[in-house]
Enzyme design. Sequence first.
Site, PDB file in Angstrom:
ATOM      1  N   HIS A   1     -19.910 -18.191  21.576  1.00 36.78           N
ATOM      2  CA  HIS A   1     -19.950 -17.163  22.374  1.00 36.78           C
ATOM      3  C   HIS A   1     -20.088 -15.628  21.886  1.00 36.78           C
ATOM      4  O   HIS A   1     -19.297 -15.081  22.154  1.00 36.78           O
ATOM      5  CB  HIS A   1     -18.530 -17.241  23.376  1.00 36.78           C
ATOM      6  CG  HIS A   1     -18.532 -16.555  24.649  1.00 36.78           C
ATOM      7  ND1 HIS A   1     -18.769 -15.084  24.641  1.00 36.78           N
ATOM      8  CD2 HIS A   1     -17.995 -17.030  25.704  1.00 36.78           C
ATOM      9  CE1 HIS A   1     -18.549 -14.840  26.061  1.00 36.78           C
ATOM     10  NE2 HIS A   1     -18.110 -15.761  26.614  1.00 36.78           N
TER      11      HIS A   1
ATOM     12  N   GLU B   1     -25.119 -17.078  23.953  1.00 37.21           N
ATOM     13  CA  GLU B   1     -24.249 -18.013  23.448  1.00 37.21           C
ATOM     14  C   GLU B   1     -24.841 -19.151  23.351  1.00 37.21           C
ATOM     15  O   GLU B   1     -25.542 -20.064  24.176  1.00 37.21           O
ATOM     16  CB  GLU B   1     -23.287 -18.323  24.651  1.00 37.21           C
ATOM     17  CG  GLU B   1     -22.355 -16.763  24.960  1.00 37.21           C
ATOM     18  CD  GLU B   1     -21.665 -17.260  26.158  1.00 37.21           C
ATOM     19  OE1 GLU B   1     -21.037 -18.236  26.438  1.00 37.21           O
ATOM     20  OE2 GLU B   1     -21.252 -16.113  26.790  1.00 37.21           O
TER      21      GLU B   1
END
Length: 303
Positions: A172, A275
């Site tokens: 992320h 991400e």
Amino acid sequence: MEPKAAIADLDRRYGIRDIAEIVAGNGGLAKVQITSAAARGEMYLHGAHVTSWQPGDAEEVLFASAKSRWEDGRAIRGGVPICFPWFANKAGDPAAPAHGFARTTAWQLESISQAGDAVTINMFTESNNDTKKRWPVDFHLVHRATFGSELKLELVVRNMGTTSFHFEEALHSYFRVGQIEKAQLHGLDGVQYVDKTDSNRKKLQHGPIAIVSETDRVYLNTKGVIELEDHQLRRRIRVGKENSLTTVVWNPWIEKAKAMADFGADEWMRMVCIETSNVSDFAVELAPGQQHKMQSTVRLADS
Ligand code: BG6
């Protein structure tokens, strides 16, 4: 927070003098601090979380919130949280922690090694009685981060049990940008995405992505390099990947930013998440004894 003696012991066992040192970071949490000819960087044992990477003389590439909490049980806001073994909310279990438990777990440091100017840190975590309460499988998870003129992140999941399991995963990554309105993302033209800000409607991307409002999208079946063009900082960040079929693009924008306790009210202007992931319909099925390795490689180029 780790006791100082435990951090000093880790440094004695795994540190490389003047290159990779284990020290107390924010909140007293143990981190590996890299200072090599190719790059500076930081990785916490808490969440196996990379929080900083500066190749050569470049400015910081990753965003970290000034409001982040640095404590056990909380995810660090910024850098590269690891989402595993589910992404967002766990299906059928609303009380489960968002984005899984890996980002709030205390990982083990396995090794630190040097190859040329690049430094590689290996951390791992595995199933135990606590993880099995939420996810009843036997797994071993490695995060291998290489800090050099590029930042290479590898997430390796092994099935240590006797039955197959399904998991979602994401690196992320929060990237720092000069001013979000002066940035564009290239590489997803013509790709279908799920718009989480619009009842999960499926849409088609036309041209580069400009962030002009809350953005929370899962791009589907993506394999190529994504480029973040930052006109303000006059640089491009290139994110390549392997064994990842989704890319999440996220910026909370004004209202969501205000509602987040661990995020500054104006910080949405200076970040975007790209991400590298395998989520929703692209969750991974892993047979017993098998392993899956997802990789993300970040490079800088002038604009
Ligand atoms: C993104 C999700 O990956 O992470 C968003 O797509 C979510 O929906 C964001 O809001 C931040 O999540 P968290 O749990 O770190 O606040």
